[in-house]
Motif scaffolding. Sequence first.
Motif, PDB file in Angstrom:
ATOM      1  N   ASP A  76     -39.520  29.044  90.565  1.00  0.00           N
ATOM      2  CA  ASP A  76     -40.050  29.788  91.709  1.00  0.00           C
ATOM      3  C   ASP A  76     -40.678  31.114  91.301  1.00  0.00           C
ATOM      4  OD1 ASP A  76     -39.170  27.817  93.427  1.00  0.00           O
ATOM      5  OD2 ASP A  76     -37.191  28.738  93.643  1.00  0.00           O
ATOM      6  N   SER A  77     -40.994  31.276  90.005  1.00  0.00           N
ATOM      7  CA  SER A  77     -41.587  32.541  89.572  1.00  0.00           C
ATOM      8  C   SER A  77     -42.449  32.319  88.341  1.00  0.00           C
ATOM      9  CB  SER A  77     -40.485  33.571  89.268  1.00  0.00           C
ATOM     10  OG  SER A  77     -41.029  34.745  88.708  1.00  0.00           O
ATOM     11  N   ASP A  78     -43.585  33.004  88.314  1.00  0.00           N
ATOM     12  CA  ASP A  78     -44.474  32.869  87.162  1.00  0.00           C
ATOM     13  C   ASP A  78     -44.091  33.782  85.998  1.00  0.00           C
ATOM     14  OD1 ASP A  78     -45.960  31.003  88.516  1.00  0.00           O
ATOM     15  OD2 ASP A  78     -47.369  32.494  89.338  1.00  0.00           O
ATOM     16  N   HIS A  79     -43.298  34.839  86.254  1.00  0.00           N
ATOM     17  CA  HIS A  79     -42.998  35.790  85.190  1.00  0.00           C
ATOM     18  C   HIS A  79     -41.534  35.750  84.737  1.00  0.00           C
ATOM     19  CE1 HIS A  79     -41.755  38.013  88.801  1.00  0.00           C
ATOM     20  NE2 HIS A  79     -40.935  38.675  88.001  1.00  0.00           N
ATOM     21  N   LEU A  80     -40.728  34.886  85.337  1.00  0.00           N
ATOM     22  CA  LEU A  80     -39.320  34.782  84.939  1.00  0.00           C
ATOM     23  C   LEU A  80     -39.086  33.533  84.098  1.00  0.00           C
ATOM     24  CD1 LEU A  80     -37.467  35.788  88.245  1.00  0.00           C
ATOM     25  CD2 LEU A  80     -37.896  37.219  86.220  1.00  0.00           C
ATOM     26  N   TRP A  81     -38.054  33.624  83.235  1.00  0.00           N
ATOM     27  CA  TRP A  81     -37.642  32.492  82.412  1.00  0.00           C
ATOM     28  C   TRP A  81     -36.192  32.151  82.721  1.00  0.00           C
ATOM     29  CZ3 TRP A  81     -40.824  30.279  78.526  1.00  0.00           C
ATOM     30  CH2 TRP A  81     -42.048  30.944  78.318  1.00  0.00           C
ATOM     31  N   VAL A  82     -35.885  30.867  82.679  1.00  0.00           N
ATOM     32  CA  VAL A  82     -34.500  30.395  82.796  1.00  0.00           C
ATOM     33  C   VAL A  82     -34.083  29.911  81.419  1.00  0.00           C
ATOM     34  CG1 VAL A  82     -32.933  28.784  83.897  1.00  0.00           C
ATOM     35  CG2 VAL A  82     -34.826  29.762  85.209  1.00  0.00           C
ATOM     36  N   THR A  83     -33.020  30.505  80.894  1.00  0.00           N
ATOM     37  CA  THR A  83     -32.599  30.187  79.527  1.00  0.00           C
ATOM     38  C   THR A  83     -31.155  29.742  79.508  1.00  0.00           C
ATOM     39  OG1 THR A  83     -31.816  32.430  79.049  1.00  0.00           O
ATOM     40  CG2 THR A  83     -34.152  31.988  78.650  1.00  0.00           C
ATOM     41  N   LYS A  84     -30.828  29.026  78.430  1.00  0.00           N
ATOM     42  CA  LYS A  84     -29.431  28.720  78.128  1.00  0.00           C
ATOM     43  C   LYS A  84     -29.092  29.471  76.843  1.00  0.00           C
ATOM     44  CE  LYS A  84     -28.839  24.347  80.554  1.00  0.00           C
ATOM     45  NZ  LYS A  84     -27.849  24.948  81.491  1.00  0.00           N
ATOM     46  N   VAL A  85     -28.035  30.257  76.938  1.00  0.00           N
ATOM     47  CA  VAL A  85     -27.714  31.198  75.864  1.00  0.00           C
ATOM     48  C   VAL A  85     -26.346  30.877  75.281  1.00  0.00           C
ATOM     49  CG1 VAL A  85     -27.221  33.630  75.359  1.00  0.00           C
ATOM     50  CG2 VAL A  85     -29.125  33.026  76.868  1.00  0.00           C
ATOM     51  N   GLU A 107     -23.547  42.012  86.468  1.00  0.00           N
ATOM     52  CA  GLU A 107     -22.719  41.115  87.275  1.00  0.00           C
ATOM     53  C   GLU A 107     -23.361  39.734  87.344  1.00  0.00           C
ATOM     54  OE1 GLU A 107     -22.552  43.082  91.003  1.00  0.00           O
ATOM     55  OE2 GLU A 107     -20.998  44.514  90.373  1.00  0.00           O
ATOM     56  N   ARG A 108     -22.543  38.740  87.626  1.00  0.00           N
ATOM     57  CA  ARG A 108     -23.044  37.375  87.826  1.00  0.00           C
ATOM     58  C   ARG A 108     -23.775  37.351  89.178  1.00  0.00           C
ATOM     59  NH1 ARG A 108     -21.247  32.344  89.957  1.00  0.00           N
ATOM     60  NH2 ARG A 108     -21.821  30.579  88.614  1.00  0.00           N
ATOM     61  N   ARG A 109     -25.054  36.950  89.135  1.00  0.00           N
ATOM     62  CA  ARG A 109     -25.832  36.984  90.360  1.00  0.00           C
ATOM     63  C   ARG A 109     -26.878  35.866  90.365  1.00  0.00           C
ATOM     64  NH1 ARG A 109     -29.222  42.510  89.979  1.00  0.00           N
ATOM     65  NH2 ARG A 109     -29.991  41.679  91.969  1.00  0.00           N
ATOM     66  N   ARG A 110     -27.419  35.597  91.542  1.00  0.00           N
ATOM     67  CA  ARG A 110     -28.466  34.582  91.690  1.00  0.00           C
ATOM     68  C   ARG A 110     -29.811  35.282  91.824  1.00  0.00           C
ATOM     69  NH1 ARG A 110     -26.739  29.512  92.483  1.00  0.00           N
ATOM     70  NH2 ARG A 110     -28.735  28.860  93.427  1.00  0.00           N
ATOM     71  N   ILE A 111     -30.767  34.833  91.007  1.00  0.00           N
ATOM     72  CA  ILE A 111     -32.120  35.397  91.029  1.00  0.00           C
ATOM     73  C   ILE A 111     -33.085  34.272  91.413  1.00  0.00           C
ATOM     74  CG2 ILE A 111     -33.903  36.542  89.683  1.00  0.00           C
ATOM     75  CD1 ILE A 111     -31.702  37.666  87.895  1.00  0.00           C
ATOM     76  N   ARG A 112     -33.588  34.341  92.625  1.00  0.00           N
ATOM     77  CA  ARG A 112     -34.493  33.323  93.157  1.00  0.00           C
ATOM     78  C   ARG A 112     -33.918  31.914  93.009  1.00  0.00           C
ATOM     79  NH1 ARG A 112     -40.856  34.957  92.490  1.00  0.00           N
ATOM     80  NH2 ARG A 112     -40.645  37.111  93.235  1.00  0.00           N
TER      81      ARG A 112
END
Length: 814
Positions: free
Chosen positions: A58-67, A106-111
Amino acid sequence: MNVSYEWLRALVPFRETPAKLRDLITSRVATVDELVPLRQDLAPIVVARVVEAGRHPDSDHLWVTKVDAGTGELLDVVCGAPNVEAGKLYPFAPTGTTMPNGLKIERRRIRGQTSNGMLCSPRELGLGEDHEGILELSVDAAPGTPFLKVMPAGDTKLVIDVSPNRPDLLSHLGVAREIAAAVDSPVTLPRIDGADAAIPTASRVRAEGRTGGVDVRVQEEGLVRRYMAAVIRGIRVGPSPEWLVRRLEAVGSRSINNVVDATNYVLHELGQPTHAFDLQRLGGGAIVVRRARAGERIVTLDGIERTLADTMTVIADAQRPQAVAGIMGGRDSEVSESTTEILLEVASFDPARTRATRRSLGLSTDASYRFERGVDPLLAPAALERTVRLIVAVAGGRVDDAPVDVYAGDSLPMPLPLRVSRVRTILGDVVPADEVASLLRGVGFDARVESNDVVRVMTPSWRIDVQREIDLIEEVARLRGYDSFPDEIRPFRAGNVPDDPQWLLARRVRDALVGAGLLETRPMPFVRGADTGYVRVANPLAENEAFLRRDILDTLSRRAEYNLARMQGDLRLFEIGATFLPDESLPHEELHVGALIMGRRRPPHFTDPKSDEFDRAMTFDAWDAKALAELVCDQAYGPGAVSFVAGSSDELWELRVGERRVGIVRALSLDAPVWAKPAFGVELSLGIVDSTNVAPAGQHAYRGAEYAPVRVKPFRAIPSQPASTMDLALLVPQSVDAGTVERAIRDVAGDLLESILLFDEHSGGKIETGSRSLAWRLTFRHPERTLSAKEMEGRRTNVLRHLEKTLNVRPRST
């Protein structure tokens, strides 16, 4: 003294870690008390590997990663940095981390996507201004490794315990010199961008000069050893650059403004305090170093109005004081945001006058701390040049006129001859002349080899502690390394100066008490005291202990209470130290020995019976204190020289030599818990401590007749023959004390008597009135054979006959 690790590295290149540098400085220079990493706010940050990285749906400038952060499971983290890449390592702040800027992760939801932590940029870590991308790590480290372990971030502060005789170590330059000698690297001042302003050569005058339209005058000799001043015009006061703020923060100093920070920087770098006056606030176009007038007042930079005395030195303008010399400037001429012209002061004030003023005003500063110990007058020109260029670099401005230098000059130091043979005698090892010279040259001495046995040494101006040949030998030992010298016992030549009789006496008493199982304490001689009957300390360490003690047992009682508060009730303590009483001029000082016993006579053992009767039998009592007193008296005054006079109440026995009271045996009253056993104390005078003047220069005070010959105990082999014992139960009149009976037994028992022990006392019952029953055990031993029963019976008969004839002491029949 706070020292910055990174600042030292800027002065001298070395590879040692902070921990290794601490060990190096401690072994060669001065003790490093503490090592303080300054970026502990980064302790929660760990190294993490990005395993997967994909665009946020849902965003062009964000990345979802597994760390992978080393927790054993992959964490979902949303990241906005454009440079995130799978397989790379980055600093990671887990959930719950508080960032340097105060943000709590903190643990949070981003989009719609959960984020469990944050991948960090340099700006978020406080390591730079870049916040466009996260910090990529090129390190070989497993996920979960602490970030500070693989990427030393920030500085480390070393807290060095500098002794008063080494004022040269109160600067980064001084410590760097020592490190440079150890690692064989040169020392250079770090280059500062823009700090290259041209400065005219200072004009040297004896008492009065002029610079930048300001008259500079030293009113009388002795007020200041050297005084330099320069005028800088056209400055702009404002915040300091980040690098300067960081440098000062690393040594515990806060940033004020760019001009003041520059002066503080030079203080910590070179050890030279400097001060900047707002030139437009100085009245009359003059700066005068003079004595303060009695009752004169000044408001110092801390906002406090202070009344001055005529023993103090001030820096004044034509009208009023503007600074207390060597301690603190005045509020009236403080550098502020409106300041555009300053007069910069670089001086070397007299240590004694600075110390007296500081104590009188109760005002201690970084400047006074250094001036009290001595600031090298020859450092002033370099410090002025460094400070001026730094101010111009960070605040702008220019120097239009030559600085003024009020300095009469110092006499040239005399060279010190250092004998290599003397080095060998003192240190116990051969150190060649070439090595001696090389070691000394490494820390700034001018050392030249004149012959195989003589090195001619010129001391650098900053080493005011080196005055004699023995000081140079200490330097050789320190620089060569104390662990390089042999530690085995070697032959030596006995000195021809005898030990002091009082010291020998104290040693005999100490050996006897240690042999009896007591432990020596060495506390400070300060007590709570009172204004009458006690000697008050002029500058006490603490107001609740502002007096010198009158007796040792007072101090030992406090030590006993300290132990009782920690559930330790079995005590055997002693101290040999000074006591003080008021006198006409100097206090009356005596050397005393004091001993305190309480609790069990010996440590408990698991085989001991568990009964109150046994505990009572194993507990110290008044007779144990009397026996301890007899032991001490025999060592101090000789056997039988001290008489014991029975006392009353807590005073059990008074110890007398003739008619003179020399000590006491008493029960002690302690602030003790209910379970504590009774405490008993013994105190004995070992003589008056002479407070008269020492011998005049060129003479010695030794008078051989006053020194008794040293008594040496002959060696005695361990007995190879068995001992023979006899017990004597005697009826002793109440008027005869046990000590008198024991001495009578020793007089007649002969040389084979090895020991005598009083082991029983009984009265009442069938014992006749006016007498008591005492029982002794006598031990005899012949060095070559076993004593026969006939011989033992003969000795018994002789002892009993002598006791009845001289003391009316008879054997007990029942």
